[in-house]
Design a protein around this motif. Sequence first.
Motif, short mmCIF file in Angstrom:
data_model
loop_
_atom_site.label_atom_id
_atom_site.label_comp_id
_atom_site.label_asym_id
_atom_site.label_seq_id
_atom_site.Cartn_x
_atom_site.Cartn_y
_atom_site.Cartn_z
N HIS A 27 -3.64 -6.68 0.69
CA HIS A 27 -2.78 -5.93 -0.36
C HIS A 27 -2.01 -4.62 0.12
CE1 HIS A 27 -1.78 -5.17 -4.86
NE2 HIS A 27 -0.72 -5.24 -4.27
N HIS A 77 3.10 0.77 -5.19
CA HIS A 77 1.64 0.81 -4.45
C HIS A 77 1.22 2.03 -3.95
CE1 HIS A 77 3.23 -3.45 -4.17
NE2 HIS A 77 1.90 -3.70 -4.16
N TRP A 126 5.09 -5.11 -13.05
CA TRP A 126 3.85 -3.93 -13.18
C TRP A 126 3.82 -3.52 -14.73
CZ3 TRP A 126 1.69 -1.13 -9.13
CH2 TRP A 126 1.90 -1.74 -7.73
N GLN A 145 9.60 -5.70 -8.39
CA GLN A 145 9.07 -4.19 -7.95
C GLN A 145 9.81 -3.10 -8.44
OE1 GLN A 145 6.28 -3.71 -6.43
NE2 GLN A 145 5.77 -5.49 -5.42
N ASP A 164 -0.32 -3.25 -11.07
CA ASP A 164 0.41 -4.44 -10.34
C ASP A 164 -0.12 -5.52 -10.88
OD1 ASP A 164 1.39 -6.50 -8.46
OD2 ASP A 164 0.82 -4.98 -6.87
N HIS A 168 -0.63 -11.75 -6.14
CA HIS A 168 -1.27 -11.39 -4.99
C HIS A 168 -2.08 -10.18 -5.17
CE1 HIS A 168 2.32 -8.30 -4.14
NE2 HIS A 168 1.34 -7.57 -4.45
MN MN Z 1 1.39 -5.51 -4.91
#
Ligand code: MN
Length: 202
Positions: A27, A77, A126, A145, A164, A168
Amino acid sequence: MAFELPALPYAHDALEPHIDAQTMEIHHGKHHAGYTSKLNAAIDGTDLANQSIEDILANVSKHGGGVRNNGGGFYNHSLFWSVMGPNGGGKPSGDLASAIDGTFGSFEKFKDEFANAAATRFGSGWAWLIVDGEGNLKVTSSPNQDNPLMDVAEVKGTPIMGLDVWEHAYYLKYQNRRPDYIEAFFNVINWDEVAKNYAAAK
Ligand code: MN
């Protein structure tokens, strides 16, 4: 000036057993690194290369999809790693705890609302705890995102905590069990860091 992938503030296995080391390696080292390098490629040679990430996101509707996706991925992130930690979990204290109680009724009610926002965000995206333009706490979520700093966001504000919920982020350990991953996140939240973000944003 190019954006740099921030180092993880703890070891890859520091969030075990809640978030596994292999997920953290991929990640951070692949996904977040990819957003960072693609953001740099998208802004290279443009006047965005001299702007802060916050300024870029505030006017993201004027830029291409590469800036929106990768600029969001870079910012989101970076925040995400910082609001987790090996000694996390529990509950907030001080001003943030008072604001959560005042806004949501109790910590448990806040947790339910945040977990619901994270669980019901369809597809990739998110969940956020933000401070809005009036200084109030709010729970929201965004697709892909995107984030609440973007001029395209449905609900705008300053994110002080983000989760998140892209597959993934959890698939290796939790497969399709997103609710279990959301519950695990609450065991690694670094509330001191979220409180700092709250104090800076309000
Ligand atoms: Mn991510």
